[in-house]
Design a protein around this motif. Structure first.
Motif, PDB file in Angstrom:
ATOM      1  N   SER A 146      -2.629   0.575  -4.265  1.00 23.29           N
ATOM      2  CA  SER A 146      -2.349  -0.674  -3.549  1.00 23.29           C
ATOM      3  C   SER A 146      -2.118  -1.783  -4.565  1.00 23.29           C
ATOM      4  O   SER A 146      -2.458  -1.636  -5.751  1.00 23.29           O
ATOM      5  CB  SER A 146      -3.513  -1.026  -2.616  1.00 23.29           C
ATOM      6  OG  SER A 146      -4.670  -1.219  -3.393  1.00 23.29           O
ATOM      7  N   SER A 162      -0.785   7.488  -4.510  1.00 23.01           N
ATOM      8  CA  SER A 162      -1.367   6.419  -3.674  1.00 23.01           C
ATOM      9  C   SER A 162      -1.878   5.291  -4.569  1.00 23.01           C
ATOM     10  O   SER A 162      -2.482   5.552  -5.609  1.00 23.01           O
ATOM     11  CB  SER A 162      -2.560   6.945  -2.863  1.00 23.01           C
ATOM     12  OG  SER A 162      -2.177   7.982  -2.022  1.00 23.01           O
ATOM     13  N   THR A 199       8.092   2.637   5.958  1.00 26.00           N
ATOM     14  CA  THR A 199       8.642   3.925   5.489  1.00 26.00           C
ATOM     15  C   THR A 199       9.919   4.304   6.231  1.00 26.00           C
ATOM     16  O   THR A 199      10.856   4.820   5.634  1.00 26.00           O
ATOM     17  CB  THR A 199       7.598   5.052   5.665  1.00 26.00           C
ATOM     18  OG1 THR A 199       6.297   4.525   5.437  1.00 26.00           O
ATOM     19  CG2 THR A 199       7.867   6.197   4.721  1.00 26.00           C
ATOM     20  N   ASP A 231       4.097  -0.700   8.321  1.00 31.07           N
ATOM     21  CA  ASP A 231       4.666   0.543   7.792  1.00 31.07           C
ATOM     22  C   ASP A 231       6.183   0.414   7.706  1.00 31.07           C
ATOM     23  O   ASP A 231       6.869   0.310   8.724  1.00 31.07           O
ATOM     24  CB  ASP A 231       4.277   1.711   8.719  1.00 31.07           C
ATOM     25  CG  ASP A 231       4.650   3.050   8.108  1.00 31.07           C
ATOM     26  OD1 ASP A 231       5.439   3.070   7.147  1.00 31.07           O
ATOM     27  OD2 ASP A 231       4.141   4.072   8.594  1.00 31.07           O
ATOM     28  N   ASP A 246       2.497  12.952  -4.185  1.00 27.27           N
ATOM     29  CA  ASP A 246       1.219  12.515  -3.609  1.00 27.27           C
ATOM     30  C   ASP A 246       0.610  11.326  -4.367  1.00 27.27           C
ATOM     31  O   ASP A 246      -0.522  11.388  -4.837  1.00 27.27           O
ATOM     32  CB  ASP A 246       0.245  13.713  -3.605  1.00 27.27           C
ATOM     33  CG  ASP A 246      -0.958  13.441  -2.700  1.00 27.27           C
ATOM     34  OD1 ASP A 246      -0.901  12.514  -1.877  1.00 27.27           O
ATOM     35  OD2 ASP A 246      -1.965  14.162  -2.847  1.00 27.27           O
ATOM     36  N   GLY A 259       4.908  10.687   2.852  1.00 32.47           N
ATOM     37  CA  GLY A 259       4.006   9.572   2.563  1.00 32.47           C
ATOM     38  C   GLY A 259       4.399   8.304   3.295  1.00 32.47           C
ATOM     39  O   GLY A 259       5.334   8.300   4.103  1.00 32.47           O
ATOM     40  N   GLN A 260       3.657   7.254   3.004  1.00 33.95           N
ATOM     41  CA  GLN A 260       3.848   5.975   3.706  1.00 33.95           C
ATOM     42  C   GLN A 260       3.906   4.820   2.714  1.00 33.95           C
ATOM     43  O   GLN A 260       3.209   4.839   1.694  1.00 33.95           O
ATOM     44  CB  GLN A 260       2.641   5.716   4.604  1.00 33.95           C
ATOM     45  CG  GLN A 260       2.725   6.293   5.985  1.00 33.95           C
ATOM     46  CD  GLN A 260       1.503   5.849   6.774  1.00 33.95           C
ATOM     47  OE1 GLN A 260       0.374   5.938   6.290  1.00 33.95           O
ATOM     48  NE2 GLN A 260       1.724   5.360   7.972  1.00 33.95           N
ATOM     49  N   GLU A 263       0.860  -1.184   0.000  1.00 34.70           N
ATOM     50  CA  GLU A 263       0.000   0.000   0.000  1.00 34.70           C
ATOM     51  C   GLU A 263       0.891   1.228   0.000  1.00 34.70           C
ATOM     52  O   GLU A 263       1.767   1.361   0.870  1.00 34.70           O
ATOM     53  CB  GLU A 263      -0.845   0.012   1.271  1.00 34.70           C
ATOM     54  CG  GLU A 263      -2.307  -0.208   0.986  1.00 34.70           C
ATOM     55  CD  GLU A 263      -3.123   0.107   2.212  1.00 34.70           C
ATOM     56  OE1 GLU A 263      -3.054  -0.708   3.141  1.00 34.70           O
ATOM     57  OE2 GLU A 263      -3.799   1.158   2.225  1.00 34.70           O
ATOM     58  N   VAL A 264       0.691   2.068  -0.966  1.00 34.05           N
ATOM     59  CA  VAL A 264       1.465   3.304  -1.061  1.00 34.05           C
ATOM     60  C   VAL A 264       0.494   4.445  -0.783  1.00 34.05           C
ATOM     61  O   VAL A 264      -0.545   4.544  -1.426  1.00 34.05           O
ATOM     62  CB  VAL A 264       2.072   3.428  -2.488  1.00 34.05           C
ATOM     63  CG1 VAL A 264       2.748   4.768  -2.677  1.00 34.05           C
ATOM     64  CG2 VAL A 264       3.046   2.293  -2.752  1.00 34.05           C
ATOM     65  N   ARG A 265       0.816   5.255   0.234  1.00 30.07           N
ATOM     66  CA  ARG A 265      -0.113   6.319   0.638  1.00 30.07           C
ATOM     67  C   ARG A 265       0.555   7.688   0.524  1.00 30.07           C
ATOM     68  O   ARG A 265       1.534   7.957   1.223  1.00 30.07           O
ATOM     69  CB  ARG A 265      -0.548   6.125   2.095  1.00 30.07           C
ATOM     70  CG  ARG A 265      -1.359   4.861   2.313  1.00 30.07           C
ATOM     71  CD  ARG A 265      -1.781   4.792   3.777  1.00 30.07           C
ATOM     72  NE  ARG A 265      -2.459   3.561   4.078  1.00 30.07           N
ATOM     73  CZ  ARG A 265      -2.657   3.093   5.301  1.00 30.07           C
ATOM     74  NH1 ARG A 265      -2.210   3.771   6.344  1.00 30.07           N
ATOM     75  NH2 ARG A 265      -3.305   1.958   5.496  1.00 30.07           N
ATOM     76  N   HIS A 266       0.034   8.488  -0.363  1.00 25.11           N
ATOM     77  CA  HIS A 266       0.463   9.899  -0.516  1.00 25.11           C
ATOM     78  C   HIS A 266       1.991  10.013  -0.614  1.00 25.11           C
ATOM     79  O   HIS A 266       2.600  10.887   0.011  1.00 25.11           O
ATOM     80  CB  HIS A 266      -0.062  10.742   0.652  1.00 25.11           C
ATOM     81  CG  HIS A 266      -1.544  10.604   0.831  1.00 25.11           C
ATOM     82  ND1 HIS A 266      -2.443  11.110  -0.073  1.00 25.11           N
ATOM     83  CD2 HIS A 266      -2.271   9.972   1.791  1.00 25.11           C
ATOM     84  CE1 HIS A 266      -3.676  10.810   0.319  1.00 25.11           C
ATOM     85  NE2 HIS A 266      -3.597  10.109   1.440  1.00 25.11           N
TER      86      HIS A 266
END
Ligand code: SF4
Length: 324
Positions: free
Chosen positions: A37, A35, A80, A78, A33, A70-71, A7-10
């Motif tokens: 999955s 995002s 990151t 997580d 930014d 981001g994460q 999962e890639v978030r922002h």
């Protein structure tokens, strides 16, 4: 339901270029930014013109570059802030195949030594076991066992890519990023390598992120496709939907440029005018506005956000004021 692996978030990769007492810091907005999955056994295609941030995104996900914001979650965890040491064990699960296999193959080592290296790094097996694993890997990627005593330069481009794939799958990863992995190969060899990737994917339930600038290649291999422009995803949906009914004007232009063999199915090619704006001095509003045939006044003021198209039963995200 296949498990969500990644999962890639922002996620952003803003690279600082200059900073002094006398001037404001300037940044290269390589990825901005983003995002998405990715599930086990799934292939996500990443397309866009060169310089749009696809490869930087891939490297940031694998933490070959530290993301600036981001994460990244792998199997819900997580990663990151993982240190280099923590990433070593995670490298077993996430691998990359480069466009030029020589980037990852040490030309001074035999193929056998190159393929044994991952087992040595992770202290797996003894010499006899490692040799057996290398033999198995070579056969799996369609190379003879004798290849282990040769050097990379003794192989053709397609064979070198098979060695790169063998190295990538050695530790039975869950995710592989293929960064323009077939772009430098002839068409017939491209097809062979893609078929190899597809059969390995089925056998190993691999999740693939398949990066290419050639949209016809991505269509063949992907379940879903994300279109990138100037560091951002501007459209994301199933490969079938994107190729049949692209909605973003940029995707429409890219897809109209794919060569079609059957003259009855050919559509008018949309030629994009102008150049991709600088990733350092990005225009306000929609970054595509300067080239968009459907630009409206609002587009130059307000940046559209990537969002789901309402009332659809399937995923289709777009960043365009035409569809809100
Ligand atoms: Fe074109 Fe406006 Fe859509 Fe951007 S937001 S792609 S400029 S119509």
């Amino acid at each position: 339901m296949p498990e969500t692996l990644l999962e890639v978030r922002h996620l952003s990769q803003h690279i600082k270029l200059s900073d002094s007492w006398f001037s404001k810091a300037s940044y290269l907005y390589a990825v901005d930014d983003v995002s998405f999955s990715l599930k086990a056994g799934e292939t996500l295609g990443l397309v866009g013109e060169s310089g749009c941030g696809k490869s930087t995104l891939a490297r940031s996900i694998l933490k070959l570059m530290e993301p600036s914001a981001g994460q990244i979650l792998f199997k819900g965890q997580d990663i990151t802030q993982y240190t280099g040491k923590q990433m070593v064990s995670l490298r077993k699960e996430m691998q990359i195949i480069f466009q030029d296999p020589m980037d990852s193959l040490n030309g001074r080592h035999t193929v056998g030594a190159i393929l044994q290296e991952p087992f040595e790094i992770h202290q797996m097996g003894d010499a006899k076991q490692r040799r057996q694993w290398v033999e198995d890997l070579l056969l799996k990627v369609g190379l003879p066992v004798e290849a282990m005593d040769k050097y990379p330069h003794e192989f053709s481009g397609g064979q070198k890519q098979r060695i790169g794939i063998a190295r990538a799958i050695a530790l039975k990863p869950k995710v592989i990023v293929c960064d323009e992995a077939v772009s430098a190969l002839d068409m017939s060899v491209q097809a062979q390598i893609m078929n190899l990737l597809l059969s390995l994917q089925q056998e190993m339930q691999l999740a693939l992120i398949f990066i290419a600038h050639d949209l016809s290649v991505v269509k063949h291999i992907s379940d879903r496709v994300a279109v990138m422009y100037l560091g951002k995803i501007v459209e994301l949906t199933s490969a079938q939907r994107l190729y049949e009914k692209p909605l973003h004007p940029y995707s429409q232009a890219l897809i109209s440029a794919i060569p079609v063999a059957d003259p009855r199915k050919r559509k008018a090619r949309q030629v994009l005018q102008g150049d991709v704006p600088s990733a350092i001095n990005r225009p306000q509003g929609c970054h595509f506005a300067g080239r968009c045939p459907k630009v409206m006044a609002k587009c130059e003021q307000i940046a559209p956000k990537l969002s789901d198209i309402k009332d659809l039963e399937f995923e289709h995200k777009i960043a365009c004021h035409l569809i809100e």
